[in-house]
Write an enzyme that holds these catalytic residues in place. Structure first.
Site, PDB file in Angstrom:
ATOM      1  N   ASP A  99      -4.658   3.707  -1.978  1.00  0.00           N
ATOM      2  CA  ASP A  99      -5.716   4.070  -1.037  1.00  0.00           C
ATOM      3  C   ASP A  99      -6.214   5.483  -1.293  1.00  0.00           C
ATOM      4  O   ASP A  99      -5.499   6.459  -1.070  1.00  0.00           O
ATOM      5  CB  ASP A  99      -5.180   3.977   0.401  1.00  0.00           C
ATOM      6  CG  ASP A  99      -5.045   2.533   0.854  1.00  0.00           C
ATOM      7  OD1 ASP A  99      -6.023   1.783   0.741  1.00  0.00           O
ATOM      8  OD2 ASP A  99      -3.944   2.163   1.322  1.00  0.00           O
ATOM      9  N   ASP A 159      -6.830  -6.300   4.224  1.00  0.00           N
ATOM     10  CA  ASP A 159      -6.153  -5.003   4.279  1.00  0.00           C
ATOM     11  C   ASP A 159      -6.204  -4.427   5.692  1.00  0.00           C
ATOM     12  O   ASP A 159      -7.278  -4.170   6.223  1.00  0.00           O
ATOM     13  CB  ASP A 159      -6.890  -4.068   3.295  1.00  0.00           C
ATOM     14  CG  ASP A 159      -6.266  -2.684   3.192  1.00  0.00           C
ATOM     15  OD1 ASP A 159      -5.205  -2.435   3.777  1.00  0.00           O
ATOM     16  OD2 ASP A 159      -6.881  -1.849   2.489  1.00  0.00           O
ATOM     17  N   GLY A 160      -4.992  -4.223   6.258  1.00  0.00           N
ATOM     18  CA  GLY A 160      -4.889  -3.557   7.548  1.00  0.00           C
ATOM     19  C   GLY A 160      -4.199  -4.415   8.589  1.00  0.00           C
ATOM     20  O   GLY A 160      -4.642  -5.521   8.887  1.00  0.00           O
ATOM     21  N   GLY A 161      -3.083  -3.925   9.109  1.00  0.00           N
ATOM     22  CA  GLY A 161      -2.395  -4.620  10.198  1.00  0.00           C
ATOM     23  C   GLY A 161      -1.721  -5.917   9.799  1.00  0.00           C
ATOM     24  O   GLY A 161      -1.483  -6.792  10.637  1.00  0.00           O
ATOM     25  N   GLY A 204       1.073  -2.014   4.175  1.00  0.00           N
ATOM     26  CA  GLY A 204       1.648  -0.684   4.038  1.00  0.00           C
ATOM     27  C   GLY A 204       2.863  -0.526   4.922  1.00  0.00           C
ATOM     28  O   GLY A 204       4.017  -0.627   4.478  1.00  0.00           O
ATOM     29  N   HIS A 215      -8.338   1.239  -4.085  1.00  0.00           N
ATOM     30  CA  HIS A 215      -9.275   1.074  -2.969  1.00  0.00           C
ATOM     31  C   HIS A 215      -9.915   2.422  -2.668  1.00  0.00           C
ATOM     32  O   HIS A 215      -9.278   3.298  -2.091  1.00  0.00           O
ATOM     33  CB  HIS A 215      -8.474   0.538  -1.764  1.00  0.00           C
ATOM     34  CG  HIS A 215      -9.262   0.369  -0.513  1.00  0.00           C
ATOM     35  ND1 HIS A 215      -8.662   0.158   0.710  1.00  0.00           N
ATOM     36  CD2 HIS A 215     -10.599   0.386  -0.271  1.00  0.00           C
ATOM     37  CE1 HIS A 215      -9.589   0.041   1.641  1.00  0.00           C
ATOM     38  NE2 HIS A 215     -10.775   0.187   1.075  1.00  0.00           N
ATOM     39  N   HIS A 265      -1.281  -1.361  -4.254  1.00  0.00           N
ATOM     40  CA  HIS A 265      -2.526  -0.975  -3.583  1.00  0.00           C
ATOM     41  C   HIS A 265      -2.551   0.535  -3.373  1.00  0.00           C
ATOM     42  O   HIS A 265      -1.649   1.106  -2.773  1.00  0.00           O
ATOM     43  CB  HIS A 265      -2.624  -1.711  -2.248  1.00  0.00           C
ATOM     44  CG  HIS A 265      -3.934  -1.542  -1.555  1.00  0.00           C
ATOM     45  ND1 HIS A 265      -5.059  -2.247  -1.901  1.00  0.00           N
ATOM     46  CD2 HIS A 265      -4.310  -0.717  -0.544  1.00  0.00           C
ATOM     47  CE1 HIS A 265      -6.066  -1.885  -1.119  1.00  0.00           C
ATOM     48  NE2 HIS A 265      -5.637  -0.954  -0.288  1.00  0.00           N
ATOM     49  N   MET A 301     -12.016   4.776  -0.694  1.00  0.00           N
ATOM     50  CA  MET A 301     -12.678   5.053   0.586  1.00  0.00           C
ATOM     51  C   MET A 301     -13.276   6.450   0.469  1.00  0.00           C
ATOM     52  O   MET A 301     -12.793   7.415   1.067  1.00  0.00           O
ATOM     53  CB  MET A 301     -11.652   4.963   1.729  1.00  0.00           C
ATOM     54  CG  MET A 301     -11.223   3.525   2.029  1.00  0.00           C
ATOM     55  SD  MET A 301      -9.683   3.416   2.946  1.00  0.00           S
ATOM     56  CE  MET A 301      -8.520   3.486   1.580  1.00  0.00           C
ATOM     57  N   GLY A 338      -8.999   4.286   6.901  1.00  0.00           N
ATOM     58  CA  GLY A 338      -8.640   5.683   7.152  1.00  0.00           C
ATOM     59  C   GLY A 338      -7.163   5.911   7.404  1.00  0.00           C
ATOM     60  O   GLY A 338      -6.630   6.944   7.015  1.00  0.00           O
ATOM     61  N   PHE A 339      -6.508   4.943   8.039  1.00  0.00           N
ATOM     62  CA  PHE A 339      -5.113   5.163   8.400  1.00  0.00           C
ATOM     63  C   PHE A 339      -4.308   3.869   8.328  1.00  0.00           C
ATOM     64  O   PHE A 339      -4.849   2.797   8.608  1.00  0.00           O
ATOM     65  CB  PHE A 339      -5.017   5.717   9.833  1.00  0.00           C
ATOM     66  CG  PHE A 339      -5.718   7.037   9.992  1.00  0.00           C
ATOM     67  CD1 PHE A 339      -5.059   8.227   9.707  1.00  0.00           C
ATOM     68  CD2 PHE A 339      -7.051   7.086  10.372  1.00  0.00           C
ATOM     69  CE1 PHE A 339      -5.713   9.447   9.811  1.00  0.00           C
ATOM     70  CE2 PHE A 339      -7.721   8.300  10.483  1.00  0.00           C
ATOM     71  CZ  PHE A 339      -7.053   9.488  10.201  1.00  0.00           C
ATOM     72  N   GLY A 340      -3.040   4.011   7.981  1.00  0.00           N
ATOM     73  CA  GLY A 340      -2.115   2.892   8.067  1.00  0.00           C
ATOM     74  C   GLY A 340      -1.655   2.728   9.508  1.00  0.00           C
ATOM     75  O   GLY A 340      -1.928   3.574  10.362  1.00  0.00           O
ATOM     76  N   GLY A 341      -0.980   1.620   9.774  1.00  0.00           N
ATOM     77  CA  GLY A 341      -0.332   1.432  11.066  1.00  0.00           C
ATOM     78  C   GLY A 341      -1.222   1.008  12.218  1.00  0.00           C
ATOM     79  O   GLY A 341      -0.810   1.077  13.371  1.00  0.00           O
ATOM     80  N   SER A 370       0.850  -1.195   0.000  1.00  0.00           N
ATOM     81  CA  SER A 370       0.000   0.000   0.000  1.00  0.00           C
ATOM     82  C   SER A 370       0.884   1.243   0.000  1.00  0.00           C
ATOM     83  O   SER A 370       1.651   1.462   0.941  1.00  0.00           O
ATOM     84  CB  SER A 370      -0.887   0.010   1.249  1.00  0.00           C
ATOM     85  OG  SER A 370      -1.407   1.313   1.434  1.00  0.00           O
ATOM     86  N   MET A 383      -8.760   8.357  -0.258  1.00  0.00           N
ATOM     87  CA  MET A 383      -9.606   8.801   0.864  1.00  0.00           C
ATOM     88  C   MET A 383     -10.032  10.244   0.641  1.00  0.00           C
ATOM     89  O   MET A 383      -9.220  11.078   0.225  1.00  0.00           O
ATOM     90  CB  MET A 383      -8.816   8.716   2.179  1.00  0.00           C
ATOM     91  CG  MET A 383      -8.211   7.348   2.442  1.00  0.00           C
ATOM     92  SD  MET A 383      -7.426   7.289   4.055  1.00  0.00           S
ATOM     93  CE  MET A 383      -6.562   5.717   3.958  1.00  0.00           C
ATOM     94  N   MET A 420     -11.680  -5.553   5.218  1.00  0.00           N
ATOM     95  CA  MET A 420     -10.902  -4.615   6.036  1.00  0.00           C
ATOM     96  C   MET A 420     -10.665  -5.226   7.414  1.00  0.00           C
ATOM     97  O   MET A 420     -11.612  -5.579   8.115  1.00  0.00           O
ATOM     98  CB  MET A 420     -11.634  -3.277   6.193  1.00  0.00           C
ATOM     99  CG  MET A 420     -11.674  -2.417   4.946  1.00  0.00           C
ATOM    100  SD  MET A 420     -10.063  -2.088   4.200  1.00  0.00           S
ATOM    101  CE  MET A 420      -9.208  -1.223   5.529  1.00  0.00           C
TER     102      MET A 420
END
Ligand code: DX5
Ligand code: ZN
Length: 214
Positions: free
Chosen positions: A33, A173-175, A195, A64, A31, A66, A140-143, A6, A35, A135
């Site tokens: 993102d 997607d995410g974590g 990401g 993606h 990927h 959002m 909304g946010f990485g990390g 990402s 937003m 998801m």
């Protein structure tokens, strides 16, 4: 395994180099993102950011969205080079109508669900999808940290896919990191978005290779 870095976590002042690097290490999807500061409380990029990358990159562009009005903007995202265009189930009143519209744009069609959305809401759309994006964090946010309810959704999608012969790819997607990637694979995930784990790594090559080898 398909690996989808990402670019949200990339260095935007060196975007092309960053993208070329992950491509060189074997990542198949890029990927992207998008937003809008409305569907999610963060603002990132529009199609102009990746339009100029497209001719210089061989990876599949996995966009993606959002955003609150994916129907209004879809055409422009396709024109700029999206291969897969994924919208959020929660952003539209009529997912079926949106799917029909995307079919007319000749793009691969993805739907994403937020952590709190029941995966079964997608059931009647599954035959028409090229990708389902689960998801595993609030968009909304990485990390952020991986939310484990994503694993049941992945397993549900893999089960439906096998029983009915659907074509969609199952993406999460995410974590994603060394701890969670294997769990996703076991549950049936086919595309891992990462990401922070890739772009903030001291050895990006090893991280990508590790995911590819799962
Ligand atoms: C979050 C985005 C993700 C994000 C993932 O809303 O959809 O693609 O970049 O970031 P990490 O891998 O850091 O959780
Ligand atoms: Zn994403």
């Amino acid at each position: 395994m398909i690996v989808a870095p990402s670019i949200l976590s990339a260095d935007f002042s060196r975007l092309l180099e960053e993208v070329k690097e992950v491509e060189k290490y074997g990542a198949q999807f890029l990927h992207i993102d998008v937003m809008d500061g409305h569907f999610v409380p963060n603002i990132t990029m529009g199609p102009m950011i990746y339009e100029k990358l497209k001719p210089q990159v061989k990876m599949t562009f996995d966009v993606h969205l959002m955003i609150s009005d994916p129907h209004f903007y879809a055409k422009e995202f396709v024109r700029a080079g999206a291969d897969y265009l994924t919208f959020h189930y929660e952003a539209v009143n009529n997912p079926g109508e949106m799917i029909t519209y995307l079919q007319s744009l000749k793009v691969k069609i993805g739907i994403s669900v937020k952590p709190g959305t029941d995966i079964k809401v997608l059931e009647k759309y599954l035959p028409d999808l090229d990708l389902v994006l689960v998801m595993s964090v609030e968009p909304g946010f990485g990390g952020q940290s991986f939310q484990t309810q994503a694993l049941e959704k992945i397993a549900y999608l893999q089960n439906k896919k096998q029983n009915f012969g659907y074509r969609y790819l199952i993406e999460v997607d995410g974590g994603i990191n060394e701890g969670t990637a294997g769990l996703c694979k076991e549950a049936g995930a086919e595309v891992l978005v990462a990401g922070t784990y890739i772009f903030k790594a001291s050895n990006r090559k090893a991280v990508i290779q590790g995911l590819l080898d799962l």
